[in-house]
Enzyme design. Structure first.
Site, mmCIF file in Angstrom:
data_model
loop_
_atom_site.group_PDB
_atom_site.id
_atom_site.type_symbol
_atom_site.label_atom_id
_atom_site.label_comp_id
_atom_site.label_asym_id
_atom_site.label_seq_id
_atom_site.Cartn_x
_atom_site.Cartn_y
_atom_site.Cartn_z
ATOM 1 N N SER A 218 9.879 0.384 -4.798
ATOM 2 C CA SER A 218 9.323 1.362 -4.731
ATOM 3 C C SER A 218 8.110 1.227 -3.921
ATOM 4 O O SER A 218 6.684 2.005 -4.060
ATOM 5 C CB SER A 218 8.175 1.478 -6.171
ATOM 6 O OG SER A 218 9.290 2.057 -7.252
ATOM 7 N N LYS A 219 7.637 0.242 -2.586
ATOM 8 C CA LYS A 219 7.377 0.041 -1.701
ATOM 9 C C LYS A 219 7.548 1.175 -0.456
ATOM 10 O O LYS A 219 6.638 1.135 0.464
ATOM 11 C CB LYS A 219 7.128 -1.371 -1.373
ATOM 12 C CG LYS A 219 7.085 -2.246 -2.249
ATOM 13 C CD LYS A 219 6.513 -3.948 -2.388
ATOM 14 C CE LYS A 219 6.177 -4.636 -3.635
ATOM 15 N NZ LYS A 219 6.993 -5.844 -3.686
ATOM 16 N N ALA A 220 8.425 1.462 -0.624
ATOM 17 C CA ALA A 220 9.399 2.354 0.568
ATOM 18 C C ALA A 220 9.894 3.654 -0.519
ATOM 19 O O ALA A 220 10.887 3.361 -1.215
ATOM 20 C CB ALA A 220 10.016 2.464 1.707
#
Lengths: 316, 316, 316, 316
Positions: free
Chosen positions: C285-287
């Protein structure tokens, strides 16, 4: 997802460890570089143990100057492989050692100085002009013999590369020679880019005043027979280049490789076949859909001795 | 040490910038990647501007599938290069486009699915079996013509690779074809590993029932003449492999390259010639001591268009 | 599969070509390196043109010594980026130039000789001890000012890295300075690994007899506010390392990046985040799932000026 | 040139081979990759055997997720190393396993699917959100204890990273933990980029409502004491990044490293310190002129277990 079966085990190291024990630690870990190395080693042993599988090995880069000569000769002697596809350079360097020459180290990298001293550099491996002069004399004696043998109405001086290498291997008297071991164990050697080497240069000069024609397409007739004779085909790819593609493409005739390992530092980004993962070959039917393929990103002169030493303990 | 003359200048970027202006910024910076790119671009222009210099270009990897076809054809058309050494694959893909085939994109990387759809993958470039079927039909028509032409007591069906490619280039009617432009501009193409390609495969099948012998050593007679005719020799090396070494080794006959640029992602660690910096060639007399050599670590399909576009503004 | 829309177009080069015209050729080609470069350039322009998008840029490796200082300062001046995350080294070298020091070239690679001559080497970029001595004097003057300013009951001598860099930037009087431009344009600079640099070393020595505490966790409070304030987040990643991960991880608070480009020579095999393709960030969930991500394998000091120069012609 | 002593010996492989026997073959060969690996292994053993040498080890990249945890813990337990410099991520993953979490494999690379399944990907290593939730709970219990311990007029809630890690290591009850072994064997751990990790994120959230200040400069006081106490300093560098430079730069206080080995896939071209050969450190006095330095281009999770296993047989 069955989490239980898929844990990464931390590796353990101990004194007096065997190579195959280290490989077992790599296998239990199973991820990143060590995982890839373990899968390749395991697959290598399985391919050799598989009675119905013929193994075609390709070898690019300076494997003979880099210390791999005895390992390859050992594999041929034990008939672990059936075909070897390599560069003219590796063959030249195999012969160089058979003729009494050697490879050297520790001369630094000032190429202009090396040139003046008559030393050719391959990264940190060195060769001497003197050794190449002996190579020249000796290989021309062999060409002379072969040319006479082929000077008849049937052959018309025409020879395939594969037959040339077989004939040279028979003449060479050196237990450690790849060419010699291949000749006496009926392992076929192919070198489609042979002209691009010192051996090729000597061939060219010889043909200026002798009738000797190297028919490069003729090899493919014999190679295709070898492919058709193989129930299953395994591949060992050290480095990329022409040897990799030539080996791979030959298997097209039988729907592609059944299993293969690849060790190379080349990467996929440029689209070069040398750096392509083996999976790409499936799209071209050069590897079967469902085939067992293992890719290792690494230096073959480090990784192959490691995986082969570990595999030996599993070979029946 | 004269510090004054050796400052790194920070690069500046502006709107509506020309490629040659960007290259000037790289040159003023002068270090790391941008410095290497600028030196290569500058040297490329200088080599082309040098009247007495013949330029031998080598090209490995999927340059034609990767979009470099028109750029190479343009260089040949303007006679910026005198010799092109490449792989059988690049020649195959040049012909594929001449015969109406194309290269495609955006099909993903599920190789088993691609196989079923009749699509061959080269990283993110794709080819279709249908196009190769047309290739097969058309190339065999050409082989047939050539075989008939060579069926006489003088030729005995024997042809060099270089002549084969020249003859094909004359027959092909396509302004954008590398082979065609080379044939009409008397630029020589060599492909020592030609058998290792779809073209080679078709050749092999054709020779099963036709008299056509590809004499791989014969090329070297012509190539050596080209070397001896050159007052000075410049080199352009895109990628490594057999094309790189074959080009380089040919210059041995005249003491080596006078100047050269190399663009490759390969690195020196494995000792492979593909990754060797050009300087190493000096030890082997494949580049002259004192020659002007520029190495760029990078992807040729990005870097070569960039340095060539900038060089064009300096070419007289 | 809609074949028609997915053809690879061969690239064309001409005299007086603009960078954006070259990029158009790359885009029409669309495969391999040139395709990746074109997609990154196009996405860069789109991110900058998107009013609601805040751009977080990370920069590792010797970008300032390597000639990228003015380009970054230009981007900040035009407020194309909102946040810059970099290494202590790049900040040190930015200040070095502001204090009158420079970067040099052409001193060779004999490190023992360079050491004796008081020259520090970064590949082919060089620095001089003299310049670092001036750096030491000047930075300590600044620390002194700041220490006095923070010597009050509220601050207790504690400062975040981000505030420290802002304060330094306000003091520096240099139009070309990244720190100065960032300070006057309210672009935030973060450098979580700041202690690992000459600047960090000076800080450590200063704190031996002064009350100045660098609170490394404090930065994250401000950074998280910046993340929450951003409707959409774009990322520019030059190189990997701590700057890459710190930038990426910050976006976790808002579900990850909406769009990003990455330029690095690092590869995925070792599992290092530096070489991971941007897609991997989706799993963390960093992109965002569905985000627009473009990866280029290449040297940022070559590729970024190229894609930024082309993007400029599209920026409104 | 004394040719006699500088011959390359071809490597031999046999069944039941010990890792140290394989390394002896690499050593006798002495060139290219195998030569570099052998020199690094030999130097590693020599550094550990040298009584007066303190060894500082740096470790970047996912070494703990990649299976190296027990090997590092073993080195610490046997006090082969005196200092370990690493990333916040490796510390996080060490704790994750101590808290009962694990690393997983074989989940494929569809990052959007992995995201939905709560699985974070590091190349082919996977982590589960559930494990991170336990990590969160457990690490906060520890922070709470520490915060209370530091809540006094002397400490004012301020702690160095090194002390924080020591305190955590004392609390953790896990024989296999790097932090635990380091704490009980007085091996110092530094992590200058600690905030850039899950551990850092938890720290930040904890400090939002607790008084705990991580003083990043404070570490350097202790680290410099460790440097001054060392008669001689050896270095082990796995990967690059902040850990590499921080370790290297600390030795500046004593004129640089006396000996060191480096294993990394990074290359020198971009000028990044991560890819710089150790020799470059001499120009900066981060390695002594005349120091013994061995560089290996390779994947640390393959190469380090190999060279360490071989070195163990030579360690007294």
């Amino acid at each position: 997802m069955r989490i239980e079966q898929t844990k990464v085990n931390q590796m353990n190291i101990k004194k007096d460890m065997k190579v195959s024990e280290l490989m077992e630690e790599f296998e239990n870990c199973g991820v990143l570089g060590s995982g890839r190395v373990a899968r390749a080693s395991d697959l290598l042993a399985a391919m050799i143990n598989e009675e119905d599988m013929h193994i075609f090995m390709s070898m690019a880069g300076p494997q003979v100057p880099g210390g791999m000569r005895n390992i390859i000769a050992y594999m041929i002697k034990h008939e672990y492989i059936n075909v070897l596809v390599t560069s003219g350079a590796n063959i030249t360097h195999d012969l160089l050692e058979s003729f009494g020459g050697r490879h050297y180290r520790d001369f630094g990298d000032d190429d202009e100085k090396l040139n003046k001293a008559g030393i050719g550099r391959i990264a940190d491996v060195y060769t001497q002009n003197d050794d190449f002069e002996i190579f020249e004399t000796e290989i021309n004696k062999i060409f002379d013999k072969l040319s006479k043998k082929l000077d008849n109405p049937k052959d018309k001086g025409i020879i395939s590369i594969n037959t040339l290498l077989h004939e040279i291997g028979l003449i060479i008297d050196d237990e450690n020679s790849i060419l010699h071991q291949a000749a006496i164990h009926n392992v076929d050697i192919f070198a489609p880019g042979i002209v691009d080497s010192m051996l090729g240069l000597q061939l060219w000069m010889f043909t200026q005043d002798h009738n000797l024609i190297l028919d490069v397409v003729k090899d493919m007739h014999h190679f295709s027979d070898l492919v058709f004779e193989s129930s299953e085909i395994g591949g060992i790819f050290l480095g990329g280049g022409v040897p990799k593609h030539y080996t791979m493409a030959s298997t097209l005739l039988k729907g592609g490789l059944d299993a293969a390992i690849q060790i190379t530092m080349d990467r996929p980004e440029t689209g070069s076949l040398s750096g392509a993962p083996l999976e790409e070959a499936k799209s071209w039917s050069k590897a079967k859909c469902g085939s067992n393929l293992a890719n290792v990103v690494g230096d073959a002169t480090i990784i192959f001795p490691l995986i082969f030493a570990a595999a030996l303990d599993k070979i029946q």
